[in-house]
Motif scaffolding. Structure first.
Motif, mmCIF file in Angstrom:
data_model
loop_
_atom_site.group_PDB
_atom_site.id
_atom_site.type_symbol
_atom_site.label_atom_id
_atom_site.label_comp_id
_atom_site.label_asym_id
_atom_site.label_seq_id
_atom_site.Cartn_x
_atom_site.Cartn_y
_atom_site.Cartn_z
ATOM 1 N N VAL A 1 40.195 9.262 75.981
ATOM 2 C CA VAL A 1 39.219 8.235 76.344
ATOM 3 C C VAL A 1 39.821 7.406 77.463
ATOM 4 C CG1 VAL A 1 37.862 6.262 75.560
ATOM 5 C CG2 VAL A 1 38.326 8.143 73.986
ATOM 6 N N ASP A 2 39.105 7.298 78.580
ATOM 7 C CA ASP A 2 39.621 6.573 79.735
ATOM 8 C C ASP A 2 39.068 5.159 79.865
ATOM 9 O OD1 ASP A 2 41.078 8.797 80.312
ATOM 10 O OD2 ASP A 2 39.975 9.379 82.111
ATOM 11 N N ASP A 3 38.348 4.695 78.844
ATOM 12 C CA ASP A 3 37.819 3.325 78.846
ATOM 13 C C ASP A 3 38.780 2.435 78.070
ATOM 14 O OD1 ASP A 3 34.916 3.661 79.960
ATOM 15 O OD2 ASP A 3 35.175 5.279 78.504
ATOM 16 N N GLU A 4 39.411 1.488 78.752
ATOM 17 C CA GLU A 4 40.445 0.657 78.133
ATOM 18 C C GLU A 4 39.901 -0.246 77.036
ATOM 19 O OE1 GLU A 4 42.503 -1.484 81.132
ATOM 20 O OE2 GLU A 4 43.359 0.313 82.072
ATOM 21 N N ARG A 5 38.626 -0.600 77.114
ATOM 22 C CA ARG A 5 38.086 -1.552 76.141
ATOM 23 C C ARG A 5 37.629 -0.897 74.837
ATOM 24 N NH1 ARG A 5 34.398 -5.667 79.907
ATOM 25 N NH2 ARG A 5 36.090 -6.279 81.325
ATOM 26 N N VAL A 6 37.661 0.424 74.771
ATOM 27 C CA VAL A 6 37.245 1.104 73.543
ATOM 28 C C VAL A 6 38.332 0.938 72.486
ATOM 29 C CG1 VAL A 6 36.635 3.319 72.513
ATOM 30 C CG2 VAL A 6 35.859 2.760 74.819
ATOM 31 N N PRO A 7 38.015 0.401 71.321
ATOM 32 C CA PRO A 7 39.038 0.148 70.294
ATOM 33 C C PRO A 7 39.568 1.435 69.678
ATOM 34 C CG PRO A 7 36.853 -0.294 69.415
ATOM 35 C CD PRO A 7 36.676 -0.036 70.883
ATOM 36 N N GLY A 8 40.800 1.343 69.180
ATOM 37 C CA GLY A 8 41.407 2.502 68.533
ATOM 38 C C GLY A 8 40.640 2.950 67.310
ATOM 39 N N GLU A 9 39.882 2.036 66.718
ATOM 40 C CA GLU A 9 39.092 2.399 65.539
ATOM 41 C C GLU A 9 38.054 3.473 65.854
ATOM 42 O OE1 GLU A 9 39.794 -0.595 66.521
ATOM 43 O OE2 GLU A 9 40.735 -1.663 64.843
ATOM 44 N N GLY B 1 31.155 2.384 72.863
ATOM 45 C CA GLY B 1 31.281 1.901 74.236
ATOM 46 C C GLY B 1 32.006 2.822 75.182
ATOM 47 N N ALA B 2 32.434 4.005 74.724
ATOM 48 C CA ALA B 2 33.135 4.940 75.604
ATOM 49 C C ALA B 2 32.163 5.542 76.611
ATOM 50 C CB ALA B 2 33.797 6.043 74.786
ATOM 51 N N ARG B 3 32.528 5.477 77.875
ATOM 52 C CA ARG B 3 31.693 6.043 78.929
ATOM 53 C C ARG B 3 32.363 7.231 79.627
ATOM 54 N NH1 ARG B 3 28.904 4.006 76.179
ATOM 55 N NH2 ARG B 3 27.521 2.205 76.437
ATOM 56 N N ARG B 4 33.686 7.259 79.569
ATOM 57 C CA ARG B 4 34.415 8.398 80.142
ATOM 58 C C ARG B 4 35.373 8.927 79.077
ATOM 59 N NH1 ARG B 4 36.212 11.280 84.518
ATOM 60 N NH2 ARG B 4 38.451 11.698 84.579
ATOM 61 N N PHE B 5 35.045 10.105 78.549
ATOM 62 C CA PHE B 5 35.893 10.691 77.510
ATOM 63 C C PHE B 5 35.746 12.200 77.505
ATOM 64 C CE2 PHE B 5 31.843 9.774 75.361
ATOM 65 C CZ PHE B 5 31.558 10.984 74.744
ATOM 66 N N CYS B 6 36.706 12.849 76.876
ATOM 67 C CA CYS B 6 36.676 14.307 76.702
ATOM 68 C C CYS B 6 37.175 14.619 75.301
ATOM 69 C CB CYS B 6 37.551 14.984 77.744
ATOM 70 S SG CYS B 6 37.559 16.784 77.614
ATOM 71 N N LEU B 7 36.393 15.375 74.557
ATOM 72 C CA LEU B 7 36.736 15.777 73.200
ATOM 73 C C LEU B 7 36.795 17.300 73.173
ATOM 74 C CD1 LEU B 7 37.260 14.806 70.307
ATOM 75 C CD2 LEU B 7 34.780 14.746 69.954
ATOM 76 N N ASN B 8 37.987 17.831 72.933
ATOM 77 C CA ASN B 8 38.235 19.272 72.988
ATOM 78 C C ASN B 8 38.554 19.761 71.581
ATOM 79 O OD1 ASN B 8 39.372 21.844 73.250
ATOM 80 N ND2 ASN B 8 40.380 21.377 75.188
ATOM 81 N N ALA B 9 37.660 20.564 71.018
ATOM 82 C CA ALA B 9 37.823 21.066 69.656
ATOM 83 C C ALA B 9 38.117 22.559 69.695
ATOM 84 C CB ALA B 9 36.570 20.800 68.833
#
Length: 250
Positions: A16-24, A113-121
């Motif tokens: 996740v490249d959005d700094e404001r997204v919480p670890g939760e 609130g994540a706007r830039r992310f990548c989830l690789n399963a």
């Protein structure tokens, strides 16, 4: 934020490249995937899927109803080539559950609130806010790529024989599907990309045109004769594609 866990039998990596997204938010993603494994795995005797297969459930929940509905949709669309209830085997909706559950996890990230992310399963990818570059493994050489795709907001999934052998069965014949070496599909969601890739692989060579005709889907396929097919709209990465990368996906 970067995190990797082993869930549902394969590695799942999150960036996740959005700094404001919480670890939760990451905690919620992996908690959901562990819940899915507990509820839908046909290899767990206490899962909802196993209990349903043994006739122990009088009613099923909304999530399992949705998954079974998707299984039936693809069974009908492929004339039975894709089937979660193969003769001599128990109920196994895994081909739908993986993409469906990871797409739901992506929804949790977006809601946080994540706007830039990548989830690789396990090589199947859902991404947002790209461009992201996704490598498609060469079917004969583990250390090589045969294509690099570019995702902005969407998903890519591959079904192939090189990792697990002839594990995809053509439900019409009961025999392993061997007409293709690999089938890669891009789609707006991983629910679609993963299910379409598996269903097309089960269809064999005819699955290439079938997948290409699905709304929103683009295809990169290698058949058993090692001929390469790709649709015109396939998002192949250009030389100037962005920095985000997911190497070796598939």
């Amino acid at each position: 934020m970067r995190r990797v866990e082993h869930v549902m039998g394969f590695p799942v990596s999150l960036r996740v490249d959005d700094e404001r997204v919480p670890g939760e938010a990451a905690d919620a993603v992996f908690a959901w995937l562990r819940e899915v494994d507990a509820r839908f795995s046909p290899f767990r005797p206490d899962s909802e899927v196993s209990r349903l297969d043994r006739g122990e459930l009088r009613e099923i929940g909304a999530d399992l109803r949705e998954v079974l509905g998707l299984c039936e949709e693809y069974r009908a669309a492929t004339g039975g080539a894709f089937d979660a209830r193969l003769p001599g085997r128990g109920l196994d909706p895994c081909a739908v559950v993986k993409g469906w559950s990871v797409q739901r996890a992506a929804g949790l990230l977006a809601a946080a609130g994540a706007r830039r992310f990548c989830l690789n399963a396990g090589g199947d990818v859902v991404a947002a806010g790209g461009p992201w570059r996704v490598g498609v493994r060469h079917p004969d050489h583990a250390g090589r790529l045969c294509a690099v795709l570019e995702l902005t907001d969407g998903a890519v999934a591959t079904s192939a024989r090189y990792e697990r052998g002839d594990h995809i069965v053509d439900g019409r014949t009961g025999r392993p599907a061997t007409g293709l070496l690999s089938m890669t599909v891009t789609a707006p969601t991983l629910t679609e990309a993963d299910a379409v890739a598996t269903a097309a692989f089960a269809l064999g060579a005819e699955g290439i045109a079938w997948a290409a005709a699905r709304p929103g889907c683009e295809v990169f396929a290698v058949d058993a004769g090692r001929r390469v097919f790709r649709t015109e709209g396939l998002p192949v990465a250009g030389a100037g594609a962005g920095a985000g990368a997911v190497p070796g996906a598939a």
